[in-house]
Design a protein around this motif. Sequence first.
Motif, short mmCIF file in Angstrom:
data_model
loop_
_atom_site.label_atom_id
_atom_site.label_comp_id
_atom_site.label_asym_id
_atom_site.label_seq_id
_atom_site.Cartn_x
_atom_site.Cartn_y
_atom_site.Cartn_z
N PRO A 109 0.79 -1.24 0.00
CA PRO A 109 0.00 0.00 0.00
C PRO A 109 0.82 1.28 0.00
O PRO A 109 0.50 2.21 -0.74
N HIS A 110 1.88 1.36 0.83
CA HIS A 110 2.66 2.59 0.87
C HIS A 110 3.34 2.86 -0.47
O HIS A 110 3.44 4.00 -0.92
N GLN A 111 3.80 1.80 -1.11
CA GLN A 111 4.43 1.95 -2.42
C GLN A 111 3.40 2.34 -3.47
O GLN A 111 3.62 3.23 -4.30
N LEU A 112 2.23 1.67 -3.44
CA LEU A 112 1.17 1.97 -4.40
C LEU A 112 0.76 3.43 -4.35
O LEU A 112 0.70 4.12 -5.38
N PHE A 113 0.51 3.94 -3.13
CA PHE A 113 0.00 5.30 -3.01
C PHE A 113 1.09 6.36 -3.03
O PHE A 113 0.82 7.54 -2.83
N HIS A 114 2.31 5.93 -3.28
CA HIS A 114 3.36 6.86 -3.69
C HIS A 114 3.24 7.13 -5.19
O HIS A 114 3.55 8.22 -5.66
N HIS A 115 2.75 6.14 -5.93
CA HIS A 115 2.68 6.24 -7.39
C HIS A 115 1.33 6.73 -7.89
O HIS A 115 1.25 7.26 -9.01
N VAL A 116 0.26 6.52 -7.14
CA VAL A 116 -1.08 6.91 -7.60
C VAL A 116 -1.79 7.69 -6.49
O VAL A 116 -1.40 7.63 -5.33
N LYS A 117 -2.83 8.40 -6.87
CA LYS A 117 -3.66 9.11 -5.89
C LYS A 117 -4.63 8.12 -5.27
O LYS A 117 -5.23 7.30 -5.98
N GLY A 118 -4.79 8.16 -3.96
CA GLY A 118 -5.67 7.23 -3.28
C GLY A 118 -6.85 7.91 -2.61
O GLY A 118 -6.70 8.96 -1.98
N PHE A 119 -8.04 7.31 -2.75
CA PHE A 119 -9.24 7.80 -2.09
C PHE A 119 -9.96 6.63 -1.41
O PHE A 119 -9.88 5.48 -1.86
N LEU A 120 -10.69 6.94 -0.33
CA LEU A 120 -11.51 5.95 0.36
C LEU A 120 -12.85 6.61 0.66
O LEU A 120 -12.91 7.60 1.39
N VAL A 121 -13.94 6.09 0.06
CA VAL A 121 -15.27 6.68 0.21
C VAL A 121 -15.94 6.10 1.45
O VAL A 121 -16.01 4.87 1.61
N GLN A 122 -16.43 6.98 2.33
CA GLN A 122 -17.12 6.57 3.55
C GLN A 122 -18.36 7.42 3.75
O GLN A 122 -18.52 8.48 3.14
N TYR A 123 -19.23 6.94 4.63
CA TYR A 123 -20.40 7.72 5.01
C TYR A 123 -20.00 8.73 6.10
O TYR A 123 -19.19 8.42 6.98
N ILE A 124 -20.60 9.90 6.04
CA ILE A 124 -20.40 10.90 7.08
C ILE A 124 -20.92 10.33 8.40
O ILE A 124 -22.00 9.75 8.47
N GLY A 125 -20.15 10.49 9.45
CA GLY A 125 -20.53 9.94 10.76
C GLY A 125 -19.76 8.69 11.10
O GLY A 125 -19.60 8.36 12.28
N ASP A 126 -19.27 7.96 10.09
CA ASP A 126 -18.43 6.79 10.36
C ASP A 126 -17.03 7.27 10.76
O ASP A 126 -16.54 8.29 10.27
N ALA A 127 -16.40 6.54 11.66
CA ALA A 127 -15.04 6.89 12.07
C ALA A 127 -14.10 6.79 10.88
O ALA A 127 -14.22 5.86 10.08
N PRO A 128 -13.18 7.74 10.71
CA PRO A 128 -12.23 7.66 9.60
C PRO A 128 -11.49 6.33 9.60
O PRO A 128 -11.06 5.84 10.64
N HIS A 129 -11.39 5.71 8.46
CA HIS A 129 -10.73 4.41 8.33
C HIS A 129 -9.24 4.57 8.61
O HIS A 129 -8.64 5.57 8.22
N PRO A 130 -8.62 3.61 9.30
CA PRO A 130 -7.17 3.70 9.57
C PRO A 130 -6.32 3.89 8.32
O PRO A 130 -5.24 4.47 8.39
N ALA A 131 -6.81 3.43 7.16
CA ALA A 131 -6.03 3.58 5.92
C ALA A 131 -5.80 5.04 5.58
O ALA A 131 -4.80 5.39 4.96
N THR A 132 -6.74 5.92 5.97
CA THR A 132 -6.58 7.34 5.66
C THR A 132 -5.50 7.97 6.53
O THR A 132 -5.07 9.10 6.27
N ARG A 133 -5.07 7.25 7.55
CA ARG A 133 -3.99 7.73 8.39
C ARG A 133 -2.68 7.00 8.10
O ARG A 133 -1.62 7.61 8.04
N ASP A 134 -2.78 5.69 7.88
CA ASP A 134 -1.57 4.87 7.73
C ASP A 134 -1.04 4.85 6.30
O ASP A 134 0.15 4.63 6.08
#
Length: 373
Positions: free
Chosen positions: A305-330
């Motif tokens: 994942p860290h290598q992938l999102f060095h090369h491409v833009k990454g997004f994660l779609v969630q519902y408002i009110g859900d806790a931010p997914h750890p992937a958006t931090r890590d």
Amino acid sequence: MEQLDALLGLKNSISKNETPKLLANENTNSGVEKLSEAKFVAFAESPKPFNLDENTKFIKLETSEPFTLRSIYFAWLLRDSSIADYIQQCSEYGIRNLTFLERTDLISWLEGSAESEHVVGLETKETGKAEVPTREHKVGEKSEQVKWLQDNSRVVSNHNTILHGAKPTNFLSLRKDVLDYIHMNKSSHGSAAEDADRSAKRRNRDPIILLSPSASSLLTMHNVKKFLEEGIFVPPLEAAQAAGGGRGSGLVTVNHKSSKSNLGTMRFIVVDNTENFKPDYWNRVVCVFTTGQAWQFRDYKWSEPHQLFHHVKGFLVQYIGDAPHPATRDWNVEGVFVERVRRHTDREVVSQLWDKLERWVENRWPLLNGGRR
């Protein structure tokens, strides 16, 4: 004691594990605990405190506009927060926020990285007083600076530099492709065979967006076109039912009219698997939507994942009110938050998503046709 620059004062305090003192006024005895109550900040090495609302030499590259010391210090204090939490708290306290890449670059520099393209005209003991360059001067020198860095730098294996990437990359080739695409649309049509040939050539260089095939993904082949083109989010189950069920089309084209006049209308190819990918297709992947499950990348060119999102833009779609997914931090992934029921915010959410993707494409993407990453 000579007065240091505010940025250096903060960086030196961090390196020595010293906590700056927040002050209600210039009096060093007027300490406060909350940044919202403070007007000044004092560093151990500085003879006098700094006004938190003064401009620093950390700038926004697009406009050369400086960030205040308050914005810089707040970004550092919230360095372990997700980008969504950070932006929300900036809004609550009326503090100008940094973008994901700006914040990553700042934190990396504060933690000891020697270079930051956002820091300009900083006076140090080694270099003496530096002139703050104009934007024209900075742009003119940038290619030489990047060339020197490429020839003389080595990779520093810390968390933030891995997430941020090594250097910005010019994206002039995509502009050329898009302008060619526009020109072909405007030109008179030839024979059916010529039209088919032109269409095939366009498809062979259209940027690619990858979706997650996970059943938990909120963005699917059924609803992605309406979401990205019209700014309307249709829940995946509802979209699948409306389409008669099944997995949906194996390929969807999405047209996007850029806010940048020089880019015009761009066409993107959207797929949710890489089974039919040729090696050169990876040179055209500009964006990956993920659910935060690493198995999605098992068959990717970059499976880590860290290598992938060095090369491409990454997004994660969630519902408002859900806790931010750890992937958006890590990982180097930004959260995209949509309402569960109300649709009035969809268009703004999608507009912000496109703005972020366009900036990523312009600032960091290499050649699509035969480029090396």
